[in-house]
Enzyme design. Structure first.
Site, PDB file in Angstrom:
ATOM      1  N   SER A 148       5.534  -0.244  -8.697  1.00  0.00           N
ATOM      2  CA  SER A 148       5.579   0.612  -9.889  1.00  0.00           C
ATOM      3  C   SER A 148       4.654   0.094 -10.995  1.00  0.00           C
ATOM      4  O   SER A 148       4.311  -1.087 -11.042  1.00  0.00           O
ATOM      5  CB  SER A 148       7.005   0.689 -10.437  1.00  0.00           C
TER       6      SER A 148
HETATM    7  N1  SAH Z   1      10.783  -1.390  -7.047  1.00  0.00           N
HETATM    8  C1  SAH Z   1       9.570  -1.417  -6.236  1.00  0.00           C
HETATM    9  C2  SAH Z   1       8.839  -0.087  -6.202  1.00  0.00           C
HETATM   10  C3  SAH Z   1       9.653   0.949  -5.471  1.00  0.00           C
HETATM   11  S1  SAH Z   1       8.689   2.169  -4.595  1.00  0.00           S
HETATM   12  C4  SAH Z   1       8.669  -2.579  -6.612  1.00  0.00           C
HETATM   13  O1  SAH Z   1       8.979  -3.332  -7.556  1.00  0.00           O
HETATM   14  O2  SAH Z   1       7.664  -2.786  -5.927  1.00  0.00           O
HETATM   15  C5  SAH Z   1      10.060   3.056  -3.886  1.00  0.00           C
HETATM   16  C6  SAH Z   1      10.660   2.430  -2.643  1.00  0.00           C
HETATM   17  O3  SAH Z   1      11.880   3.128  -2.373  1.00  0.00           O
HETATM   18  C7  SAH Z   1       9.824   2.537  -1.380  1.00  0.00           C
HETATM   19  O4  SAH Z   1       9.609   1.283  -0.830  1.00  0.00           O
HETATM   20  C8  SAH Z   1      10.679   3.409  -0.450  1.00  0.00           C
HETATM   21  O5  SAH Z   1      10.577   3.039   0.911  1.00  0.00           O
HETATM   22  C9  SAH Z   1      12.070   3.122  -0.982  1.00  0.00           C
HETATM   23  N2  SAH Z   1      13.086   4.117  -0.631  1.00  0.00           N
HETATM   24  C10 SAH Z   1      12.974   5.465  -0.520  1.00  0.00           C
HETATM   25  N3  SAH Z   1      14.159   6.015  -0.181  1.00  0.00           N
HETATM   26  C11 SAH Z   1      15.046   4.994  -0.073  1.00  0.00           C
HETATM   27  C12 SAH Z   1      16.436   4.921   0.242  1.00  0.00           C
HETATM   28  N4  SAH Z   1      17.150   6.014   0.534  1.00  0.00           N
HETATM   29  N5  SAH Z   1      17.034   3.709   0.256  1.00  0.00           N
HETATM   30  C13 SAH Z   1      16.322   2.581  -0.038  1.00  0.00           C
HETATM   31  N6  SAH Z   1      14.995   2.592  -0.350  1.00  0.00           N
HETATM   32  C14 SAH Z   1      14.377   3.777  -0.372  1.00  0.00           C
END
Ligand code: SAH
Length: 217
Positions: A64
């Protein structure tokens, strides 16, 4: 060595930029300095690690944007000893920032893509942070086993806040999540007050979609 110094200077500049953008919480700014973002990216991207941009990771996911993360962490009103749930670990950077701020509290962070669970665990190991548990699960259903949580952060886009997350939040707890369509979302800070929800709108953002039972799958 010189490279490390340069990266640290760039991290300092990022913090000045976030201050200029209105981020005031010194605990958050300190955590961003202590958790070097380049360590969560492949070496080929270190030159842009401290730009205030979301950056691509493998498997179509992203790390992010620092400003967005800072806004979300401020809204969470993190305190030492908080028990936190994150949905969407990806690189693990955000989880590490939270871990630093709430230490000796604990953060449970959920990730649905197995390879990113391994990737984030390796990144977290480099910093020797112990108060994070990465869990390979569908976080749209929360993580019932350790509920209830003081704070919940969703770092992917939801159509609406998944009901299990609201149920797993303590009374007076806060959840911060982007809610909307797959292409643009409104960020909300929601405080649970008995059977009422107090909602504050924090601005428009774009996240990768939430998958799983309560997501877009
Ligand atoms: N917080 C992260 C950025 C998140 S990007 C950082 O600091 O880098 C969003 C992430 O959410 C992705 O890796 C995606 O695979 C995950 N995601 C999507 N749906 C999800 C779910 N149902 N449960 C857990 N993770 C999920």
């Amino acid at each position: 060595m010189i490279l490390e110094e340069e990266l640290r200077l760039e991290n300092q500049r990022l913090i000045e930029h976030l201050r200029f953008m209105g981020i005031k919480d010194e605990n958050i700014l300190k955590a961003i300095l202590q958790v070097p973002r380049h360590l969560f990216l492949p070496r080929s991207m270190w030159n842009v690690a401290y730009a205030d941009d979301a950056l691509p990771l493998e498997h179509g996911q992203t790390i992010s944007q620092p400003y967005t993360v800072a806004i979300m962490l401020e809204a969470l009103e993190l305190k030492k000893k908080d028990k936190v749930l994150e949905v969407g670990t990806a690189s693990g950077w955000n989880a590490c920032l939270i871990a630093k701020i709430i230490d000796p509290g604990i953060i449970y962070t959920t990730e649905i893509i197995k390879e990113l669970v391994e990737y984030s665990k390796n990144n977290i190991k480099k910093l020797n942070i112990k108060n994070i548990k990465v869990i390979h699960t569908d976080g749209s259903q929360g993580y019932e086993k350790e509920a209830h949580y003081d704070k919940i952060i969703v770092t992917c886009a939801c159509r609406e806040i998944p009901l299990p997350l609201l149920k797993q939040l303590k009374n007076n707890g806060i959840i911060v999540a982007p809610v909307g369509s797959e292409y643009s979302q409104q960020m909300y800070k929601i405080r649970k007050q008995g059977n009422k929800l107090k909602k504050d709108y924090l601005g428009d953002f774009i996240f990768v979609p939430l998958k799983g039972k309560y997501g877009w799958d």
